[in-house]
Write an enzyme that holds these catalytic residues in place. Structure first.
Site, PDB file in Angstrom:
ATOM      1  N   CYS A  76      53.566  96.186  51.976  1.00  0.00           N
ATOM      2  CA  CYS A  76      52.221  95.826  51.521  1.00  0.00           C
ATOM      3  C   CYS A  76      51.248  96.971  51.799  1.00  0.00           C
ATOM      4  O   CYS A  76      51.334  97.633  52.828  1.00  0.00           O
ATOM      5  CB  CYS A  76      51.723  94.583  52.244  1.00  0.00           C
ATOM      6  N   MET A 113      49.852  88.393  48.770  1.00  0.00           N
ATOM      7  CA  MET A 113      50.540  88.372  50.062  1.00  0.00           C
ATOM      8  C   MET A 113      49.573  88.069  51.201  1.00  0.00           C
ATOM      9  O   MET A 113      49.935  87.397  52.167  1.00  0.00           O
ATOM     10  CB  MET A 113      51.273  89.695  50.308  1.00  0.00           C
ATOM     11  N   GLU A 114      48.348  88.537  51.085  1.00  0.00           N
ATOM     12  CA  GLU A 114      47.345  88.235  52.109  1.00  0.00           C
ATOM     13  C   GLU A 114      47.044  86.745  52.137  1.00  0.00           C
ATOM     14  O   GLU A 114      46.925  86.148  53.214  1.00  0.00           O
ATOM     15  CB  GLU A 114      46.083  89.061  51.857  1.00  0.00           C
ATOM     16  N   ASP A 128      51.679  75.347  66.537  1.00  0.00           N
ATOM     17  CA  ASP A 128      51.686  75.839  67.913  1.00  0.00           C
ATOM     18  C   ASP A 128      50.780  75.015  68.818  1.00  0.00           C
ATOM     19  O   ASP A 128      51.147  74.669  69.943  1.00  0.00           O
ATOM     20  CB  ASP A 128      51.259  77.309  67.948  1.00  0.00           C
TER      21      ASP A 128
END
Length: 158
Positions: A76, A113-114, A128
């Site tokens: 990227c 992609m970002e 998490d």
């Protein structure tokens, strides 16, 4: 027929040369969700998760991930992002949190992609922060919803 652009004629990985591309406004929207137990969703809504404001932390993590995508995905291009918007919506019917990330820039290459990286990191952050009470959470329906800009123009997922 389209070709994979991240390989040269010998089949070696390469970063795509974007030097001759025009700078245009580029936008990408990614969507997905994380499904959880109803009790976990309720804890998030009430702000009673042990680690604090789950969605606030996940929003910041997603923004940070969008800015660091080139550090995570080897081919990227580093991009100067002009906007990253992260939205979470409680989906009580599915006992889930729906997420949408919109990323924008003006440049020579897109921000798909970002947007996808930000979406995944936002959902992983929710996981998490809540895994102590619900290890069975599942991320699903993660996809590029829309993109615009550049030579290929506008695209919307079917």
């Amino acid at each position: 027929m389209h070709e994979f652009t991240h390989f040269d004629q010998q089949g070696h990985a390469q970063m795509v040369d974007v030097a001759d591309k025009a700078d245009t406004r580029r936008v990408a929207v990614a969507r997905g969700r994380i499904v959880m137990l109803p009790a976990t969703l309720q804890m998030i809504q009430q702000g009673s998760a042990k680690k604090g404001d789950v969605l606030g932390v996940a929003r910041v993590a997603a923004i940070q991930a969008a800015k660091r995508t080139a550090d995570l995905i080897p081919l990227c291009h580093p991009l100067a992002l002009t906007r990253v918007n992260v939205a979470f919506e409680v989906n009580e019917a599915l006992s889930a949190i729906d997420a949408e990330v919109r990323v924008e820039t003006v440049g020579k290459t897109g921000v798909e992609m970002e947007a996808l990286t930000a979406l995944n990191i936002g959902l992983l952050t929710i996981y998490d922060m809540c895994k102590a009470v619900d290890r069975g959470m599942q991320m699903e329906a993660i996809h590029l919803h829309e993109k615009s800009g550049g030579k290929s123009g506008h695209w919307l997922a079917p």
